[in-house]
Design an enzyme around this catalytic site. Structure first.
Site, short mmCIF file in Angstrom:
data_model
loop_
_atom_site.label_atom_id
_atom_site.label_comp_id
_atom_site.label_asym_id
_atom_site.label_seq_id
_atom_site.Cartn_x
_atom_site.Cartn_y
_atom_site.Cartn_z
N CYS A 1 10.22 -0.99 3.48
CA CYS A 1 10.07 0.20 4.31
C CYS A 1 9.12 -0.06 5.47
O CYS A 1 8.14 -0.79 5.32
CB CYS A 1 9.54 1.36 3.47
SG CYS A 1 10.71 1.92 2.24
N ARG B 1 3.09 -4.63 7.99
CA ARG B 1 2.94 -4.97 6.57
C ARG B 1 2.86 -6.49 6.47
O ARG B 1 3.84 -7.17 6.14
CB ARG B 1 4.12 -4.43 5.75
CG ARG B 1 4.13 -2.93 5.68
CD ARG B 1 5.21 -2.43 4.75
NE ARG B 1 4.81 -2.46 3.35
CZ ARG B 1 5.58 -2.05 2.35
NH1 ARG B 1 6.79 -1.60 2.59
NH2 ARG B 1 5.15 -2.09 1.11
N PRO B 2 1.67 -7.01 6.78
CA PRO B 2 1.54 -8.47 6.81
C PRO B 2 1.64 -9.08 5.42
O PRO B 2 1.52 -8.38 4.41
CB PRO B 2 0.12 -8.68 7.38
CG PRO B 2 -0.61 -7.42 7.05
CD PRO B 2 0.41 -6.31 7.02
N ILE B 3 1.87 -10.40 5.38
CA ILE B 3 1.83 -11.10 4.09
C ILE B 3 0.72 -12.16 4.14
O ILE B 3 0.77 -13.15 3.42
CB ILE B 3 3.19 -11.73 3.71
CG1 ILE B 3 3.71 -12.65 4.81
CG2 ILE B 3 4.21 -10.67 3.37
CD1 ILE B 3 4.83 -13.58 4.33
N ARG C 1 10.84 -5.64 0.09
CA ARG C 1 9.50 -6.20 0.22
C ARG C 1 9.21 -7.25 -0.86
O ARG C 1 8.61 -8.29 -0.59
CB ARG C 1 8.50 -5.04 0.13
CG ARG C 1 7.05 -5.41 0.15
CD ARG C 1 6.49 -5.50 1.55
NE ARG C 1 5.07 -5.79 1.55
CZ ARG C 1 4.46 -6.47 2.50
NH1 ARG C 1 5.14 -6.93 3.54
NH2 ARG C 1 3.17 -6.69 2.45
N ASN D 1 8.57 -1.28 -9.22
CA ASN D 1 7.65 -2.32 -8.75
C ASN D 1 7.25 -3.29 -9.86
O ASN D 1 6.97 -4.46 -9.58
CB ASN D 1 6.41 -1.69 -8.11
CG ASN D 1 6.75 -1.09 -6.75
OD1 ASN D 1 7.84 -1.31 -6.22
ND2 ASN D 1 5.84 -0.32 -6.18
N ASP E 1 2.27 5.69 -2.36
CA ASP E 1 3.70 5.98 -2.53
C ASP E 1 3.96 7.45 -2.88
O ASP E 1 5.07 7.95 -2.69
CB ASP E 1 4.31 5.10 -3.64
CG ASP E 1 4.53 3.67 -3.17
OD1 ASP E 1 4.20 3.37 -2.01
OD2 ASP E 1 5.04 2.85 -3.96
C1 UD1 Z 1 3.16 -2.63 -3.04
C2 UD1 Z 1 4.32 -1.82 -3.48
C3 UD1 Z 1 4.45 -0.58 -2.61
C4 UD1 Z 1 3.14 0.19 -2.58
C5 UD1 Z 1 1.98 -0.73 -2.25
C6 UD1 Z 1 0.62 -0.04 -2.29
C7 UD1 Z 1 5.93 -3.45 -4.34
C8 UD1 Z 1 7.17 -4.20 -4.09
N1 UD1 Z 1 5.52 -2.65 -3.34
O1 UD1 Z 1 3.48 -3.04 -1.69
O2 UD1 Z 1 5.50 0.22 -3.13
O3 UD1 Z 1 3.22 1.17 -1.55
O4 UD1 Z 1 1.97 -1.85 -3.13
O5 UD1 Z 1 0.37 0.42 -3.56
O6 UD1 Z 1 5.37 -3.52 -5.42
N2 UD1 Z 1 -1.75 -6.05 2.99
C9 UD1 Z 1 -2.24 -6.95 3.90
N3 UD1 Z 1 -1.85 -8.25 3.76
C10 UD1 Z 1 -1.02 -8.67 2.77
C11 UD1 Z 1 -0.53 -7.74 1.85
C12 UD1 Z 1 -0.91 -6.41 1.99
O7 UD1 Z 1 -2.98 -6.62 4.82
O8 UD1 Z 1 -0.74 -9.87 2.70
C13 UD1 Z 1 -2.14 -4.63 3.13
C14 UD1 Z 1 -0.95 -3.77 3.40
O9 UD1 Z 1 -0.62 -3.72 4.77
C15 UD1 Z 1 -1.44 -2.45 2.84
C16 UD1 Z 1 -2.26 -2.85 1.63
O10 UD1 Z 1 -2.68 -4.17 1.91
O11 UD1 Z 1 -2.28 -1.83 3.76
C17 UD1 Z 1 -1.52 -2.74 0.32
O12 UD1 Z 1 -0.66 -3.78 0.25
P1 UD1 Z 1 0.00 -4.28 -1.12
O13 UD1 Z 1 -0.67 -3.67 -2.28
O14 UD1 Z 1 0.19 -5.74 -1.05
O15 UD1 Z 1 1.32 -3.61 -0.89
P2 UD1 Z 1 2.72 -4.19 -0.90
O16 UD1 Z 1 2.89 -5.41 -1.70
O17 UD1 Z 1 3.15 -4.22 0.50
#
Ligand code: UD1
Length: 419
Positions: free
Chosen positions: A116, A121-123, A92, A23, A303
Protein backbone atom coordinates in the site's frame (compact mmCIF):
# COMPACT_ATOMS: atom_id res chain seq x y z
CA UNK A 1 -14.98 -2.39 -12.12
CA UNK A 2 -16.21 -4.21 -9.03
CA UNK A 3 -17.41 -2.33 -5.98
CA UNK A 4 -19.13 -3.01 -2.68
CA UNK A 5 -22.80 -2.14 -2.48
CA UNK A 6 -23.60 -1.68 1.20
CA UNK A 7 -26.94 -1.06 2.83
CA UNK A 8 -25.95 0.32 6.18
CA UNK A 9 -27.58 0.67 9.56
CA UNK A 10 -28.29 -3.00 10.19
CA UNK A 11 -27.55 -4.54 13.56
CA UNK A 12 -24.85 -7.21 13.59
CA UNK A 13 -25.48 -10.21 15.78
CA UNK A 14 -24.47 -13.86 15.88
CA UNK A 15 -21.01 -15.39 15.77
CA UNK A 16 -17.96 -14.72 13.67
CA UNK A 17 -14.51 -16.32 13.76
CA UNK A 18 -11.46 -14.24 12.97
CA UNK A 19 -9.21 -15.66 10.23
CA UNK A 20 -5.49 -16.32 10.52
CA UNK A 21 -3.16 -13.35 10.63
CA UNK A 22 -2.11 -12.02 7.24
CA UNK A 23 1.12 -10.47 8.49
CA UNK A 24 2.12 -13.52 10.55
CA UNK A 25 1.42 -15.96 7.71
CA UNK A 26 3.32 -13.76 5.25
CA UNK A 27 6.41 -14.12 7.45
CA UNK A 28 5.93 -17.81 8.36
CA UNK A 29 5.67 -18.96 4.74
CA UNK A 30 9.17 -17.74 3.77
CA UNK A 31 10.36 -19.07 7.15
CA UNK A 32 9.39 -22.56 5.89
CA UNK A 33 12.13 -22.28 3.27
CA UNK A 34 14.79 -22.48 5.99
CA UNK A 35 14.47 -26.27 5.94
CA UNK A 36 14.20 -28.80 3.14
CA UNK A 37 11.76 -30.80 5.28
CA UNK A 38 8.00 -30.51 5.12
CA UNK A 39 6.43 -27.59 6.99
CA UNK A 40 2.69 -27.45 7.68
CA UNK A 41 1.04 -24.13 8.50
CA UNK A 42 -2.50 -24.27 9.85
CA UNK A 43 -4.97 -21.40 9.85
CA UNK A 44 -3.54 -19.59 6.82
CA UNK A 45 -6.03 -17.03 5.46
CA UNK A 46 -7.12 -17.45 1.84
CA UNK A 47 -6.40 -13.86 0.77
CA UNK A 48 -4.69 -12.22 -2.18
CA UNK A 49 -1.27 -11.51 -0.60
CA UNK A 50 -0.95 -15.17 0.41
CA UNK A 51 -1.82 -16.34 -3.11
CA UNK A 52 0.84 -13.97 -4.50
CA UNK A 53 3.38 -15.55 -2.18
CA UNK A 54 2.32 -19.05 -3.23
CA UNK A 55 2.83 -18.08 -6.89
CA UNK A 56 6.40 -17.10 -6.05
CA UNK A 57 6.98 -20.41 -4.25
CA UNK A 58 5.75 -22.29 -7.32
CA UNK A 59 8.16 -20.36 -9.54
CA UNK A 60 10.94 -21.45 -7.19
CA UNK A 61 9.84 -25.08 -7.72
CA UNK A 62 8.69 -25.44 -4.12
CA UNK A 63 5.98 -28.07 -3.52
CA UNK A 64 2.94 -26.25 -2.15
CA UNK A 65 -0.45 -27.63 -1.22
CA UNK A 66 -3.12 -25.25 0.05
CA UNK A 67 -6.19 -27.16 1.21
CA UNK A 68 -8.81 -25.22 3.09
CA UNK A 69 -6.58 -23.26 5.54
CA UNK A 70 -3.69 -25.69 5.73
CA UNK A 71 -0.63 -24.89 3.71
CA UNK A 72 2.00 -27.60 3.23
CA UNK A 73 5.39 -26.51 1.96
CA UNK A 74 8.39 -28.61 0.96
CA UNK A 75 11.32 -26.88 -0.65
CA UNK A 76 13.79 -29.75 -1.24
CA UNK A 77 13.62 -29.16 -5.00
CA UNK A 78 14.08 -25.38 -4.85
CA UNK A 79 15.75 -24.06 -7.99
CA UNK A 80 18.28 -21.26 -8.18
CA UNK A 81 16.82 -18.19 -9.83
CA UNK A 82 16.48 -14.44 -9.38
CA UNK A 83 13.50 -12.98 -7.55
CA UNK A 84 12.51 -10.48 -10.18
CA UNK A 85 9.03 -11.89 -10.77
CA UNK A 86 6.12 -9.50 -11.19
CA UNK A 87 4.45 -10.94 -8.04
CA UNK A 88 7.35 -9.64 -5.90
CA UNK A 89 6.19 -6.09 -6.69
CA UNK A 90 2.59 -6.70 -5.66
CA UNK A 91 2.92 -6.90 -1.90
CA UNK A 92 5.16 -5.55 0.84
CA UNK A 93 6.07 -8.84 2.50
CA UNK A 94 7.96 -10.12 -0.54
CA UNK A 95 11.01 -8.72 1.31
CA UNK A 96 10.99 -11.80 3.57
CA UNK A 97 12.31 -13.89 0.69
CA UNK A 98 15.63 -11.99 0.94
CA UNK A 99 16.44 -13.23 4.43
CA UNK A 100 14.89 -16.66 3.95
CA UNK A 101 16.52 -17.58 0.65
CA UNK A 102 20.01 -16.08 0.75
CA UNK A 103 21.50 -19.05 2.62
CA UNK A 104 20.36 -21.37 -0.15
CA UNK A 105 20.84 -19.22 -3.22
CA UNK A 106 24.02 -17.41 -2.00
CA UNK A 107 23.51 -14.64 -4.53
CA UNK A 108 20.34 -13.35 -6.12
CA UNK A 109 18.74 -10.38 -7.81
CA UNK A 110 15.51 -9.05 -6.36
CA UNK A 111 13.02 -6.34 -7.16
CA UNK A 112 11.89 -3.98 -4.36
CA UNK A 113 8.59 -4.87 -2.65
CA UNK A 114 5.21 -3.31 -3.39
CA UNK A 115 2.36 -2.79 -0.94
CA UNK A 116 0.00 0.00 0.00
CA UNK A 117 1.11 3.55 -0.72
CA UNK A 118 1.35 5.16 2.71
CA UNK A 119 4.19 7.61 1.98
CA UNK A 120 7.79 6.55 1.51
CA UNK A 121 8.18 2.95 2.66
CA UNK A 122 11.91 2.40 2.56
CA UNK A 123 13.61 -0.95 3.09
CA UNK A 124 16.84 0.62 4.35
CA UNK A 125 16.59 -1.20 7.70
CA UNK A 126 16.28 -4.57 5.93
CA UNK A 127 19.34 -3.74 3.83
CA UNK A 128 21.21 -2.47 6.90
CA UNK A 129 20.62 -5.77 8.73
CA UNK A 130 21.67 -7.91 5.79
CA UNK A 131 24.79 -5.79 5.23
CA UNK A 132 25.73 -6.08 8.91
CA UNK A 133 25.49 -9.84 8.51
CA UNK A 134 27.86 -9.89 5.56
CA UNK A 135 25.63 -9.46 2.51
CA UNK A 136 27.09 -7.33 -0.28
CA UNK A 137 24.30 -5.26 -1.82
CA UNK A 138 24.28 -3.27 -5.05
CA UNK A 139 21.40 -1.52 -6.81
CA UNK A 140 21.15 -0.99 -10.56
CA UNK A 141 18.19 -0.23 -12.87
CA UNK A 142 15.64 -0.82 -10.12
CA UNK A 143 17.05 -4.22 -9.13
CA UNK A 144 19.02 -5.17 -6.03
CA UNK A 145 21.80 -7.72 -6.21
CA UNK A 146 22.60 -9.59 -2.99
CA UNK A 147 25.76 -11.64 -2.43
CA UNK A 148 26.28 -13.52 0.83
CA UNK A 149 29.83 -13.33 2.25
CA UNK A 150 31.52 -14.56 5.42
CA UNK A 151 32.52 -11.10 6.71
CA UNK A 152 29.83 -10.38 9.21
CA UNK A 153 29.26 -8.63 12.51
CA UNK A 154 27.94 -10.74 15.36
CA UNK A 155 26.22 -7.69 16.77
CA UNK A 156 23.45 -5.76 15.08
CA UNK A 157 21.57 -2.81 16.52
CA UNK A 158 18.70 -1.32 14.53
CA UNK A 159 18.80 2.50 14.39
CA UNK A 160 14.96 2.51 14.26
CA UNK A 161 12.39 -0.15 15.02
CA UNK A 162 10.82 -2.10 12.16
CA UNK A 163 8.83 -5.30 12.33
CA UNK A 164 9.61 -6.39 8.79
CA UNK A 165 13.33 -5.71 9.15
CA UNK A 166 13.50 -7.52 12.52
CA UNK A 167 11.90 -10.63 11.01
CA UNK A 168 14.10 -10.46 7.92
CA UNK A 169 17.19 -10.19 10.13
CA UNK A 170 16.04 -13.24 12.10
CA UNK A 171 15.43 -15.28 8.95
CA UNK A 172 18.95 -14.62 7.71
CA UNK A 173 20.66 -14.85 11.10
CA UNK A 174 19.37 -18.39 11.81
CA UNK A 175 20.84 -19.59 8.54
CA UNK A 176 24.39 -18.48 9.45
CA UNK A 177 26.78 -20.61 11.42
CA UNK A 178 27.45 -17.82 13.92
CA UNK A 179 26.15 -16.41 17.17
CA UNK A 180 24.35 -13.14 16.47
CA UNK A 181 22.64 -10.60 18.69
CA UNK A 182 19.95 -8.19 17.53
CA UNK A 183 19.20 -5.05 19.56
CA UNK A 184 16.43 -2.46 19.34
CA UNK A 185 14.18 -5.03 17.79
CA UNK A 186 10.44 -4.86 17.07
CA UNK A 187 8.16 -6.46 19.65
CA UNK A 188 5.10 -6.89 17.43
CA UNK A 189 3.36 -10.25 18.10
CA UNK A 190 4.31 -11.48 14.61
CA UNK A 191 8.01 -11.28 15.54
CA UNK A 192 7.46 -13.67 18.45
CA UNK A 193 5.44 -16.02 16.23
CA UNK A 194 8.40 -16.26 13.86
CA UNK A 195 10.75 -16.88 16.81
CA UNK A 196 8.38 -19.57 18.12
CA UNK A 197 8.27 -21.35 14.79
CA UNK A 198 12.05 -21.12 14.35
CA UNK A 199 12.50 -22.61 17.82
CA UNK A 200 10.16 -25.46 16.88
CA UNK A 201 12.28 -25.99 13.76
CA UNK A 202 15.31 -26.41 16.02
CA UNK A 203 16.85 -22.91 16.07
CA UNK A 204 18.47 -21.82 19.33
CA UNK A 205 16.99 -18.39 19.98
CA UNK A 206 16.56 -16.58 23.28
CA UNK A 207 15.51 -13.02 24.02
CA UNK A 208 14.75 -10.44 26.66
CA UNK A 209 13.40 -6.88 26.55
CA UNK A 210 16.60 -5.57 24.97
CA UNK A 211 18.13 -8.26 22.83
CA UNK A 212 17.53 -11.36 20.71
CA UNK A 213 20.36 -13.91 20.76
CA UNK A 214 20.62 -16.42 17.93
CA UNK A 215 23.03 -19.23 18.63
CA UNK A 216 25.11 -21.01 16.01
CA UNK A 217 23.11 -22.70 13.32
CA UNK A 218 21.52 -26.00 13.98
CA UNK A 219 20.11 -28.02 11.14
CA UNK A 220 16.53 -26.78 10.96
CA UNK A 221 13.82 -29.39 10.60
CA UNK A 222 10.19 -29.44 9.54
CA UNK A 223 7.33 -28.58 11.85
CA UNK A 224 3.59 -27.96 12.07
CA UNK A 225 2.57 -24.52 13.24
CA UNK A 226 -0.74 -22.74 13.92
CA UNK A 227 -1.07 -19.17 12.68
CA UNK A 228 -2.44 -16.68 15.25
CA UNK A 229 -5.66 -14.77 14.61
CA UNK A 230 -5.48 -11.56 12.59
CA UNK A 231 -5.49 -8.71 15.08
CA UNK A 232 -6.49 -6.13 12.48
CA UNK A 233 -9.49 -8.15 11.31
CA UNK A 234 -10.31 -8.70 14.99
CA UNK A 235 -10.09 -4.93 15.57
CA UNK A 236 -12.39 -4.35 12.60
CA UNK A 237 -15.11 -6.64 14.00
CA UNK A 238 -14.66 -5.30 17.53
CA UNK A 239 -15.26 -1.73 16.34
CA UNK A 240 -18.22 -2.93 14.25
CA UNK A 241 -19.54 -4.57 17.44
CA UNK A 242 -19.15 -1.34 19.41
CA UNK A 243 -21.16 0.61 16.83
CA UNK A 244 -23.63 -2.00 15.47
CA UNK A 245 -23.43 -5.13 17.64
CA UNK A 246 -26.21 -6.89 19.48
CA UNK A 247 -24.68 -9.81 21.34
CA UNK A 248 -22.09 -10.02 18.61
CA UNK A 249 -19.76 -12.89 19.49
CA UNK A 250 -16.27 -12.81 18.02
CA UNK A 251 -14.01 -15.87 18.30
CA UNK A 252 -10.25 -16.21 17.88
CA UNK A 253 -9.18 -12.90 19.45
CA UNK A 254 -5.96 -12.71 21.44
CA UNK A 255 -6.59 -9.81 23.84
CA UNK A 256 -2.94 -9.30 24.65
CA UNK A 257 -2.29 -8.50 20.98
CA UNK A 258 -4.84 -5.68 21.12
CA UNK A 259 -4.50 -4.15 24.59
CA UNK A 260 -4.33 -0.62 23.15
CA UNK A 261 -7.74 -1.12 21.50
CA UNK A 262 -9.23 -2.65 24.66
CA UNK A 263 -8.00 0.44 26.58
CA UNK A 264 -10.05 2.62 24.22
CA UNK A 265 -13.13 0.41 24.62
CA UNK A 266 -12.76 0.73 28.40
CA UNK A 267 -12.33 4.49 28.18
CA UNK A 268 -15.56 4.66 26.17
CA UNK A 269 -17.35 2.25 28.51
CA UNK A 270 -18.14 -0.10 25.64
CA UNK A 271 -20.27 -3.03 26.73
CA UNK A 272 -18.23 -6.21 26.18
CA UNK A 273 -17.08 -9.39 27.89
CA UNK A 274 -13.94 -11.28 26.97
CA UNK A 275 -13.01 -14.78 27.95
CA UNK A 276 -10.74 -17.40 26.42
CA UNK A 277 -10.25 -15.81 22.97
CA UNK A 278 -13.96 -15.01 22.63
CA UNK A 279 -15.56 -11.61 22.94
CA UNK A 280 -19.19 -10.65 23.23
CA UNK A 281 -19.89 -7.05 22.38
CA UNK A 282 -22.87 -4.70 22.17
CA UNK A 283 -23.47 -1.38 20.50
CA UNK A 284 -22.75 1.27 23.13
CA UNK A 285 -23.69 4.96 23.19
CA UNK A 286 -20.40 6.53 24.25
CA UNK A 287 -20.01 10.25 24.66
CA UNK A 288 -16.41 10.79 25.58
CA UNK A 289 -13.66 12.42 23.55
CA UNK A 290 -10.60 10.23 23.04
CA UNK A 291 -7.01 10.86 22.04
CA UNK A 292 -5.05 8.05 20.44
CA UNK A 293 -1.50 7.85 19.09
CA UNK A 294 -0.37 5.10 16.72
CA UNK A 295 3.03 3.54 17.33
CA UNK A 296 4.99 0.31 17.44
CA UNK A 297 3.49 -2.48 19.56
CA UNK A 298 2.13 -2.26 22.26
CA UNK A 299 0.94 1.17 21.11
CA UNK A 300 -2.14 1.48 18.91
CA UNK A 301 -1.48 -0.18 15.51
CA UNK A 302 -1.34 2.13 12.53
CA UNK A 303 -3.24 -0.47 10.49
CA UNK A 304 -6.30 0.17 12.68
CA UNK A 305 -6.07 3.97 12.47
CA UNK A 306 -8.37 4.33 9.41
CA UNK A 307 -10.93 2.02 11.07
CA UNK A 308 -10.75 3.89 14.36
CA UNK A 309 -11.21 7.15 12.46
CA UNK A 310 -14.46 5.80 11.01
CA UNK A 311 -15.62 4.41 14.35
CA UNK A 312 -15.01 7.73 16.13
CA UNK A 313 -17.25 9.43 13.54
CA UNK A 314 -20.07 7.51 15.24
CA UNK A 315 -19.09 8.63 18.77
CA UNK A 316 -20.29 12.14 19.73
CA UNK A 317 -17.56 14.68 20.80
CA UNK A 318 -14.31 15.70 19.15
CA UNK A 319 -11.51 13.13 18.98
CA UNK A 320 -7.86 13.27 18.12
CA UNK A 321 -5.72 10.60 16.45
CA UNK A 322 -1.99 11.11 15.90
CA UNK A 323 -0.62 8.96 13.08
CA UNK A 324 3.01 8.42 14.07
CA UNK A 325 4.05 5.51 11.82
CA UNK A 326 3.26 6.52 8.26
CA UNK A 327 3.62 10.02 6.82
CA UNK A 328 0.78 9.57 4.36
CA UNK A 329 -1.85 7.23 5.77
CA UNK A 330 -4.69 9.71 5.31
CA UNK A 331 -6.27 8.87 1.95
CA UNK A 332 -9.50 7.74 3.68
CA UNK A 333 -10.20 11.22 5.06
CA UNK A 334 -11.27 12.92 1.83
CA UNK A 335 -13.46 9.92 1.00
CA UNK A 336 -15.12 9.99 4.43
CA UNK A 337 -15.94 13.65 3.85
CA UNK A 338 -18.14 12.52 0.95
CA UNK A 339 -20.60 11.12 3.48
CA UNK A 340 -20.65 14.34 5.48
CA UNK A 341 -17.83 13.57 7.91
CA UNK A 342 -16.23 16.58 9.51
CA UNK A 343 -12.55 15.76 9.80
CA UNK A 344 -9.56 18.06 9.90
CA UNK A 345 -6.02 16.97 9.23
CA UNK A 346 -3.15 19.03 10.57
CA UNK A 347 0.22 17.42 9.77
CA UNK A 348 0.02 13.94 11.32
CA UNK A 349 -3.00 14.83 13.47
CA UNK A 350 -6.56 13.80 12.58
CA UNK A 351 -9.31 15.73 14.35
CA UNK A 352 -12.64 13.92 14.13
CA UNK A 353 -16.01 15.45 14.88
CA UNK A 354 -18.31 12.64 15.98
CA UNK A 355 -21.36 14.91 16.31
CA UNK A 356 -22.18 15.17 12.63
CA UNK A 357 -25.03 13.46 10.84
CA UNK A 358 -23.65 11.17 8.09
CA UNK A 359 -25.32 10.20 4.81
CA UNK A 360 -24.74 7.41 2.31
CA UNK A 361 -22.26 8.14 -0.48
CA UNK A 362 -20.03 6.79 -3.23
CA UNK A 363 -16.49 6.38 -1.95
CA UNK A 364 -13.23 4.94 -3.24
CA UNK A 365 -10.49 3.31 -1.16
CA UNK A 366 -6.89 3.79 -2.29
CA UNK A 367 -5.30 1.16 -0.05
CA UNK A 368 -6.28 -1.85 2.04
CA UNK A 369 -7.11 -0.25 5.38
CA UNK A 370 -8.48 2.94 3.80
CA UNK A 371 -11.00 0.80 1.90
CA UNK A 372 -11.81 -1.07 5.13
CA UNK A 373 -12.57 2.23 6.89
CA UNK A 374 -15.00 3.18 4.09
CA UNK A 375 -16.70 -0.21 4.26
CA UNK A 376 -16.96 0.30 8.01
CA UNK A 377 -18.65 3.68 7.74
CA UNK A 378 -20.97 2.47 4.96
CA UNK A 379 -22.15 -0.36 7.25
CA UNK A 380 -22.94 2.29 9.86
CA UNK A 381 -24.84 4.76 7.67
CA UNK A 382 -28.51 4.33 6.74
CA UNK A 383 -29.07 3.95 3.01
CA UNK A 384 -27.06 2.39 0.23
CA UNK A 385 -23.41 3.35 -0.24
CA UNK A 386 -20.94 2.27 -2.88
CA UNK A 387 -17.31 1.58 -1.97
CA UNK A 388 -14.61 1.02 -4.57
CA UNK A 389 -11.20 -0.43 -3.82
CA UNK A 390 -12.10 -4.12 -3.52
CA UNK A 391 -8.79 -5.07 -5.11
CA UNK A 392 -6.98 -3.63 -2.06
CA UNK A 393 -9.51 -4.90 0.45
CA UNK A 394 -9.15 -8.50 -0.75
CA UNK A 395 -5.44 -8.40 0.04
CA UNK A 396 -6.23 -8.50 3.74
CA UNK A 397 -9.78 -9.70 4.51
CA UNK A 398 -11.02 -13.25 4.05
CA UNK A 399 -14.70 -13.92 3.26
CA UNK A 400 -15.69 -10.53 4.64
CA UNK A 401 -18.97 -10.25 2.72
CA UNK A 402 -20.03 -13.75 3.81
CA UNK A 403 -19.18 -12.96 7.43
CA UNK A 404 -21.21 -9.72 7.39
CA UNK A 405 -24.21 -11.38 5.72
CA UNK A 406 -24.16 -14.14 8.34
CA UNK A 407 -24.32 -11.47 11.05
CA UNK A 408 -27.33 -9.76 9.48
CA UNK A 409 -25.53 -6.97 7.64
CA UNK A 410 -26.33 -6.20 4.02
CA UNK A 411 -23.59 -5.93 1.44
CA UNK A 412 -22.70 -7.41 -1.92
CA UNK A 413 -20.18 -7.09 -4.70
CA UNK A 414 -21.45 -5.56 -7.91
CA UNK A 415 -19.85 -4.99 -11.29
CA UNK A 416 -17.57 -7.08 -13.50
CA UNK A 417 -15.32 -9.80 -12.31
CA UNK A 418 -17.60 -11.10 -9.58
CA UNK A 419 -15.86 -14.20 -8.18
C1 UD1 B 1 4.43 -3.99 8.62
C2 UD1 B 1 3.10 -4.54 8.22
C3 UD1 B 1 2.12 -3.42 8.00
C4 UD1 B 1 2.05 -2.51 9.22
C5 UD1 B 1 3.45 -2.09 9.65
C6 UD1 B 1 3.47 -1.26 10.92
C7 UD1 B 1 3.64 -6.58 6.98
C8 UD1 B 1 3.76 -7.23 5.66
N1 UD1 B 1 3.30 -5.28 6.97
O1 UD1 B 1 4.86 -3.21 7.49
O2 UD1 B 1 0.84 -3.99 7.73
O3 UD1 B 1 1.34 -1.33 8.87
O4 UD1 B 1 4.27 -3.24 9.82
O5 UD1 B 1 2.97 -1.99 11.98
O6 UD1 B 1 3.78 -7.24 8.00
N2 UD1 B 1 10.68 1.71 7.97
C9 UD1 B 1 11.85 2.31 7.56
N3 UD1 B 1 12.78 1.52 6.96
C10 UD1 B 1 12.59 0.20 6.75
C11 UD1 B 1 11.40 -0.40 7.17
C12 UD1 B 1 10.44 0.40 7.78
O7 UD1 B 1 12.05 3.51 7.71
O8 UD1 B 1 13.50 -0.45 6.22
C13 UD1 B 1 9.65 2.55 8.62
C14 UD1 B 1 8.40 2.58 7.81
O9 UD1 B 1 8.43 3.56 6.79
C15 UD1 B 1 7.38 2.85 8.89
C16 UD1 B 1 7.90 2.09 10.09
O10 UD1 B 1 9.29 1.99 9.86
O11 UD1 B 1 7.39 4.22 9.21
C17 UD1 B 1 7.24 0.75 10.29
O12 UD1 B 1 7.74 -0.10 9.36
P1 UD1 B 1 7.65 -1.68 9.48
O13 UD1 B 1 7.23 -2.09 10.83
O14 UD1 B 1 8.83 -2.28 8.85
O15 UD1 B 1 6.48 -1.82 8.53
P2 UD1 B 1 6.34 -2.67 7.29
O16 UD1 B 1 7.19 -3.87 7.24
O17 UD1 B 1 6.41 -1.75 6.15
Amino acid sequence: MRSFCIEGGHTLSGEVTISGSKNAALALIPCSLLTKDKVVLRGVPRIKDIFQQIEILKKLNVDVKFVDHTLTIKSNKLIKCDLTFEEMKHFRASYYFYGALLWRLKDMKVVPPGGCKLGTRPIDLHLFALKEMGVNISFCDGIYEFKATETLNNYLRFPRISMGATINALLYAVSLNKTITIENYSKEPEVFEVIKMLQMMGAKISYNEDVILIDERHQLKGTTFNVIGDRIEAGTFILLGASLGKDLTIHHIEKKHLESLFDILDELNVDYQYEKETMRINKTKSIKPVTVETGPYPSFPSDLQPLLTSYLLTVPRIHLIKEMIYEDRFSHLAELEKCGAVIKRINHNIIINGDNELHHAKMEGKDLRATASLVFIALNINGISEVKGIEYFERGYEDFVEKILKLGGKMSIVGDDVK
